[in-house]
Structure formats: structure tokens, C-alpha cells
Design a protein around this motif. Sequence first.
Motif, PDB file in Angstrom:
ATOM      1  N   SER A  60      38.604  48.072  25.163  1.00  0.00           N
ATOM      2  CA  SER A  60      37.607  48.941  25.763  1.00  0.00           C
ATOM      3  C   SER A  60      36.784  49.553  24.653  1.00  0.00           C
ATOM      4  CB  SER A  60      38.265  50.018  26.616  1.00  0.00           C
ATOM      5  OG  SER A  60      37.285  50.756  27.315  1.00  0.00           O
ATOM      6  N   TYR A  61      35.933  50.485  25.030  1.00  0.00           N
ATOM      7  CA  TYR A  61      35.026  51.043  24.027  1.00  0.00           C
ATOM      8  C   TYR A  61      35.699  52.072  23.147  1.00  0.00           C
ATOM      9  CZ  TYR A  61      34.403  54.110  28.116  1.00  0.00           C
ATOM     10  OH  TYR A  61      34.593  54.892  29.215  1.00  0.00           O
ATOM     11  N   LEU A 243      24.573  51.318  33.926  1.00  0.00           N
ATOM     12  CA  LEU A 243      25.977  51.101  34.289  1.00  0.00           C
ATOM     13  C   LEU A 243      26.826  52.121  33.533  1.00  0.00           C
ATOM     14  CD1 LEU A 243      27.586  49.208  36.076  1.00  0.00           C
ATOM     15  CD2 LEU A 243      27.870  47.687  34.124  1.00  0.00           C
ATOM     16  N   MET A 246      32.705  52.348  36.625  1.00  0.00           N
ATOM     17  CA  MET A 246      33.086  51.408  37.681  1.00  0.00           C
ATOM     18  C   MET A 246      34.451  51.848  38.192  1.00  0.00           C
ATOM     19  SD  MET A 246      31.611  47.880  36.034  1.00  0.00           S
ATOM     20  CE  MET A 246      31.226  47.094  37.594  1.00  0.00           C
ATOM     21  N   GLN A 255      37.136  44.082  39.693  1.00  0.00           N
ATOM     22  CA  GLN A 255      36.329  43.707  40.840  1.00  0.00           C
ATOM     23  C   GLN A 255      35.159  42.862  40.386  1.00  0.00           C
ATOM     24  OE1 GLN A 255      35.712  46.415  43.870  1.00  0.00           O
ATOM     25  NE2 GLN A 255      37.398  47.768  43.333  1.00  0.00           N
ATOM     26  N   PRO A 256      34.977  41.701  40.998  1.00  0.00           N
ATOM     27  CA  PRO A 256      33.859  40.837  40.586  1.00  0.00           C
ATOM     28  C   PRO A 256      32.530  41.389  41.085  1.00  0.00           C
ATOM     29  CG  PRO A 256      34.956  39.894  42.480  1.00  0.00           C
ATOM     30  CD  PRO A 256      35.745  41.125  42.114  1.00  0.00           C
ATOM     31  N   LEU A 257      31.479  40.856  40.509  1.00  0.00           N
ATOM     32  CA  LEU A 257      30.131  41.097  41.014  1.00  0.00           C
ATOM     33  C   LEU A 257      29.791  39.856  41.834  1.00  0.00           C
ATOM     34  CD1 LEU A 257      27.793  43.190  40.619  1.00  0.00           C
ATOM     35  CD2 LEU A 257      26.956  41.686  38.805  1.00  0.00           C
ATOM     36  N   GLY A 272      24.936  48.796  30.115  1.00  0.00           N
ATOM     37  CA  GLY A 272      26.119  49.639  30.040  1.00  0.00           C
ATOM     38  C   GLY A 272      25.945  50.662  28.932  1.00  0.00           C
ATOM     39  N   PHE A 273      26.476  51.855  29.136  1.00  0.00           N
ATOM     40  CA  PHE A 273      26.309  52.869  28.082  1.00  0.00           C
ATOM     41  C   PHE A 273      27.434  53.891  28.123  1.00  0.00           C
ATOM     42  CE2 PHE A 273      24.886  56.896  30.071  1.00  0.00           C
ATOM     43  CZ  PHE A 273      24.762  56.463  31.382  1.00  0.00           C
TER      44      PHE A 273
ATOM     45  N   LYS B 258      33.058  37.396  37.203  1.00  0.00           N
ATOM     46  CA  LYS B 258      34.437  37.853  37.421  1.00  0.00           C
ATOM     47  C   LYS B 258      34.712  39.244  36.851  1.00  0.00           C
ATOM     48  CE  LYS B 258      37.028  33.537  37.949  1.00  0.00           C
ATOM     49  NZ  LYS B 258      36.286  32.474  37.232  1.00  0.00           N
ATOM     50  N   TYR B 259      34.166  39.552  35.677  1.00  0.00           N
ATOM     51  CA  TYR B 259      34.528  40.810  35.010  1.00  0.00           C
ATOM     52  C   TYR B 259      33.303  41.630  34.627  1.00  0.00           C
ATOM     53  CZ  TYR B 259      38.902  38.245  34.707  1.00  0.00           C
ATOM     54  OH  TYR B 259      40.017  37.525  35.018  1.00  0.00           O
ATOM     55  N   PRO B 260      32.568  42.099  35.634  1.00  0.00           N
ATOM     56  CA  PRO B 260      31.348  42.857  35.299  1.00  0.00           C
ATOM     57  C   PRO B 260      31.635  44.141  34.531  1.00  0.00           C
ATOM     58  CG  PRO B 260      31.873  43.073  37.627  1.00  0.00           C
ATOM     59  CD  PRO B 260      32.790  42.021  37.078  1.00  0.00           C
ATOM     60  N   ALA B 261      32.873  44.642  34.602  1.00  0.00           N
ATOM     61  CA  ALA B 261      33.187  45.883  33.883  1.00  0.00           C
ATOM     62  C   ALA B 261      33.007  45.721  32.373  1.00  0.00           C
ATOM     63  CB  ALA B 261      34.612  46.345  34.208  1.00  0.00           C
ATOM     64  N   ILE B 263      30.448  44.658  30.968  1.00  0.00           N
ATOM     65  CA  ILE B 263      29.088  45.119  30.640  1.00  0.00           C
ATOM     66  C   ILE B 263      29.136  46.590  30.258  1.00  0.00           C
ATOM     67  CG2 ILE B 263      26.741  45.433  31.517  1.00  0.00           C
ATOM     68  CD1 ILE B 263      27.315  43.121  33.475  1.00  0.00           C
ATOM     69  N   LEU B 264      30.006  47.316  30.953  1.00  0.00           N
ATOM     70  CA  LEU B 264      30.162  48.737  30.652  1.00  0.00           C
ATOM     71  C   LEU B 264      30.992  48.944  29.388  1.00  0.00           C
ATOM     72  CD1 LEU B 264      30.073  51.747  31.229  1.00  0.00           C
ATOM     73  CD2 LEU B 264      31.899  51.421  32.894  1.00  0.00           C
ATOM     74  N   THR B 265      32.180  48.349  29.356  1.00  0.00           N
ATOM     75  CA  THR B 265      33.080  48.665  28.243  1.00  0.00           C
ATOM     76  C   THR B 265      32.497  48.195  26.910  1.00  0.00           C
ATOM     77  OG1 THR B 265      34.347  46.649  28.677  1.00  0.00           O
ATOM     78  CG2 THR B 265      35.167  48.674  29.652  1.00  0.00           C
ATOM     79  N   GLN B 266      31.694  47.142  26.931  1.00  0.00           N
ATOM     80  CA  GLN B 266      31.075  46.672  25.678  1.00  0.00           C
ATOM     81  C   GLN B 266      29.633  47.162  25.539  1.00  0.00           C
ATOM     82  OE1 GLN B 266      33.873  46.043  24.265  1.00  0.00           O
ATOM     83  NE2 GLN B 266      33.183  44.155  23.283  1.00  0.00           N
TER      84      GLN B 266
END
Lengths: 332, 332
Positions: A60-61, A243, A246, A255-257, A272-273, B258-261, B263-266
Motif C-alpha cells: 500500500s502507500y 479516487l 474505496m 471489488q472489481p470495476l 488516485g491521491f 480486477k483490482y481498481p484499488a 489506482i488509489l494505493t499507488q
Amino acid sequence: MTQTNRQILLVSRPTGAASVDNFRLVETPLAPLEPGQVRVRNHYLSLDPYMRGRMSDAKSYATPQPLGEVMIGGTVGEVVESLNPKFKAGDKVVGMFGWQEFGTSDGTGLLVVDTTHVPLSAYLGPVGMPGVTAWYGLNRIIAPKAGETVVVSAASGAVGSVVGQLAKRAGCRAVGIAGGEEKCRYVVETLGFDACVDYKAGNLYHDLKVATPNGIDGCFENVGGDVLDATLARMNAFGRIALCGMISGYEGNPQPLKYPALILTQRLLVQGFIVSEHMDVWPQALAELGALVAQRKLAYRETVADGLENAPAAFLGMLKGQNFGKQLVKLI
Amino acid sequence: MTQTNRQILLVSRPTGAASVDNFRLVETPLAPLEPGQVRVRNHYLSLDPYMRGRMSDAKSYATPQPLGEVMIGGTVGEVVESLNPKFKAGDKVVGMFGWQEFGTSDGTGLLVVDTTHVPLSAYLGPVGMPGVTAWYGLNRIIAPKAGETVVVSAASGAVGSVVGQLAKRAGCRAVGIAGGEEKCRYVVETLGFDACVDYKAGNLYHDLKVATPNGIDGCFENVGGDVLDATLARMNAFGRIALCGMISGYEGNPQPLKYPALILTQRLLVQGFIVSEHMDVWPQALAELGALVAQRKLAYRETVADGLENAPAAFLGMLKGQNFGKQLVKLI
């Protein structure tokens, strides 16, 4: 006179949903201050969704919260003792002391705040990290123009409530998504959004379509999952998605998009930020937000759990949307 | 002397996969030119993935191709007759005459090109729309810095081949994804990418991981589906994804992310784009690309179908990745 500090440690990582067993309350004697140190009695502890990420050790970040240490978190309180010339007893301060009653530090990252017109707890909400998060995502990513439609999920929450109010001030149609009639009523009647969709009512896409007759130009996403799928399907060409969170996928399966091709066909920007990586905007954002709160032009709401020992349950409830507005723990 | 024009019309919309039955070849007499008009004998027809979108009437960035009309498409050819002072017989031109042997127009959007150093067909490839698409996504969205890693899918194709070569020129590690050993060998040995992953080999994520030891900073996505899932999982913090195409989902069911999260975490930027909406960059991009092709510093490859009547089958093959490089139809 040895005082005791009560602290909550993270003692294990969740497998699946987080539970109160992941935390442990301990009592620790407070060591005498050393030169340069300052001691703060924390009044409020902030509970925020990002903390769920820190409990895991997945990529994660941020580095994961270490086990056996005081759980991370923002705090506001009062200086009770100081051997640091920058602070004096009675100063109200914002810091990151985590889930404990007393914080001791060399003053790094500790900010003295003025509570004449802004309540101390607001520095953990609209005039703190959640407020700046809203300000950054709206102004720097969505960058809305007057007349555009901005949708924000978790609209009654600490971040979402600020997003919609700032969007209204920018001349936009502000539409919230929240869980339950009561929250939706608050979002429209108290916060002044143009509409709010109750995702628990079972007609999310249809209701969102009715609430956004001209489509959506800006989306401030805090939830993900079905909520993001519905919003994405309503995005206009050249829309922007900030974003931010989530939360619907923080517990359990990712959860997929469902329809990522919409990002292409509608030429969307998705960004994302993490607000802590944009410290340059904090002074401007906090000045604007502080003025709005002081002038009572920015409404906010708090859910306050009482006592450090109730922090874990309050945190888990927040992950399920049981809070209403900013979730705090009152420590004194 | 009435000449006959052969044309391919779109006569029905696909339900599921497109088929040759969606098209019909017709013969039409050519009317005499009117004042101001110019007539072009098309030499090559460009086949491009975006055309699949035009065949459907689902919500998209462009109005659907009308039924019963000549199928849309870019063409290069030679002016054979002109009643327009801007064009003379023998001029080589790029236009959008679609799937037909002759094009007649008032000259709007028709561009005379110099074939001294650049082959006519290249104006449908590296010095045309595919080249500018690569240039825009790489330079304006990914904006790579020397030393970063850029991954492009459909790497041996008209767009992908240019992306990787431009990324190499910018000092990046360029990694392709393509289908089959032969294409991958071409991407590395002829185009000069640092590595190419064969998605058909069955170990996409593992092979991509090996090929991107420092992670991925820029992704130029032409494919979507499993390919995008794998790339996303390798993205570094603050990575940029230029979303240009999602050909894997053009036929049949939409493919989820599958893993849009991530986009946020990175804290990723994802930007969908259509090159025709960025006409301002075309002159600069075409000048750079034309110079590189003329100097033989930019390699490209073409798959050429022979004869208008073979355009539908060639198009359907391209959607399945049966082409190798830019898919053209030779008309004369």
C-alpha cells in the motif's frame, strides 16, 4: 507523582474483517519529560478509514502499522507540560499521537491552533486532514466549472460533506451518495446538496440517473465497488474522478470495476491521491476551510464515542458506515 | 466513360462478435465531378480497432457508423481528377474516404503528402493517426523521464511499435506485451524494445514481473482485460496509464478491472483519450515522426490484405490479433 497513560496497541493483523481482538488496551507509566519535550493530554482521537489499510501488511502507500505499538491516528489536545520553548501549558495542539490519552514528543509535527472561533475537534474534521482531502481532490483533480455536476460518495462523512459544500460554492450541482434516509436528508437539508441518493434503497443506478439529469462531470470517490460502477456509468465525456477511498473493499475481497472501458470511451481522468503527499496545499486549504467554519458557512457533524476503550468498536462501526459525520473518540 | 466504384457498406450491427455478414460489397457508378470537387483513387485503406466501436450503436465517443453507408476509414491515394484548384492529378493524398476504391470530395480534410522519403502507406501508420496516437499518449499523458519503465500492450502493432521506440529514444526501459513468440522476437530484435512478454505463453504476470524488475512507471494500454490487470499490479507509485484501447473487450462481454484499488494505493493517473480530439499536437507529432521514418530511425511493419473485397475478413482477423503490425488493404 507518576501518571499512567492508557494506550491501544495493534496486536494482530486482520484476516478478512478487522475485529476488536486486533487491538489491546494497555496502561503505561508516563516517564518524566526530557529537555525539549512536550506532553499533551489528548482530548479527541480521530478515526479514519485509511487506518484500516495500515492494519494490513499488504502493499500500500504507507508502511503498515507495526504490531505491538500504539495505533496511529490524528489527535487534538492541550499541552499539560512543556520543556520545549515553542509550547506552553494550555496551548491547544493538533498532532499525530495515535490511540492514547497522553502524547509526548519533541514537538515535531505538533501544531498550535486557535480555538477562538473554530472548535478544537474541527481540526480533526473540516479544518483538518479530511477537509484538506476534500479541498485537494475537488480543486486540484476535479477542478469543477460552474454549472457542472459533482457527485461524492460517503456524502455525509467528514470528507464527503466538505466536497459537496465546496462544490456548491463553486457553482456546481452537488449530488451525494449516502446510506440511509436520515443521512440523505441531512446531506440535502443541512449541507445544502442539490440531491442525495440512498445506496441502501436498492435502486442505486436508477436513482443516481434521476439525480444527475445532465450526467456527471466530477466524481469524488470514497467508497468504490457498486457505488463507483454506478457513478462511472453516468460520467460525461472528459469527466474527472478523484479516487480518495474505496472503503467498500477494505474488509474482505477486492471489488472489481465492472466497466473500465468507460474510462476510454468517455475520455475520463482517474487520479488516485493521498493528501499527505500534497503538503504544499495545506496552508491555503486550511485557511479557506478555517474561515468558512469560523463564519459558520461550512456545516459538519460528528459522531463521538466516549473513552479510549471504545475506540476499537467505534472504528469497526465506521468501516460499516454506522457513524454519521466525522467519527471521533472523546478522551477527556 | 462511366467508371464504377466498389464500396463496402455496413449493413447490420454485430450482436456479440462482428462477422463478414455485417458488411456488403456494392458497385456504384461514379458521377461526373462537380466544380470544386476532387476525385481520388485510393491505394491503401487503413483498418483500425476503433472501427469496431463504430459498428455498434452503444454509447461511445463517436456517433455510430450509419447503416447502409460506406464503412468509415482512413485512406491514402492519388488524385485522378480535380476541379479544385488546391489539388492536381498525381497528388498523393491522405483522407478519410472509407472502404471504397474511389473517393470524391470538396477537398475538406484531404491532405497532400510528400512521398519522396516517406512511403505513402506510412501516412496510415507511423506518420499518421496511429503514430500520433502513440506520440500523444506517451508524451502528453505518460510523460516519461529517462530511466523509467514504460510498458505497452499490442507492442508489435501500429500504435504500440511507435510507443516503445519513442520511449527508448526518451531514455526509458521499454517493455512490450504481444501475442506469440514471433511478434515478441520482432519487438525486441527489430523494434529495439528491452523486453517483450508473450501473453499467450500463459504466465503473463510472472513474465511481466521478470521483465519489469523496477516496476512500471508508464503504461500505454491498447488491450485491457487480463493484460491491464497484470500491468496494473506492477505499477509504481505515481505511475501513469494512457488508456488508448481495450481491444480484448471489443467483441463480446465487457471485461472488468480486477483490482481498481491499486489506482488509489499507488496514486496512479489513468487517462482515456482519443487522438482526434487533440488536433493541436498533430503538426508537431507528424513532423517528428515523419523525420524519424525518413531517416529510417523508426521501424514499422505492415500486414497487407489484397483487394477491397478482403477488407472485412482482414478487419475481423485484426480484432483477433492475426495481423502483424499495421493492417492495411491494398486497393490498386
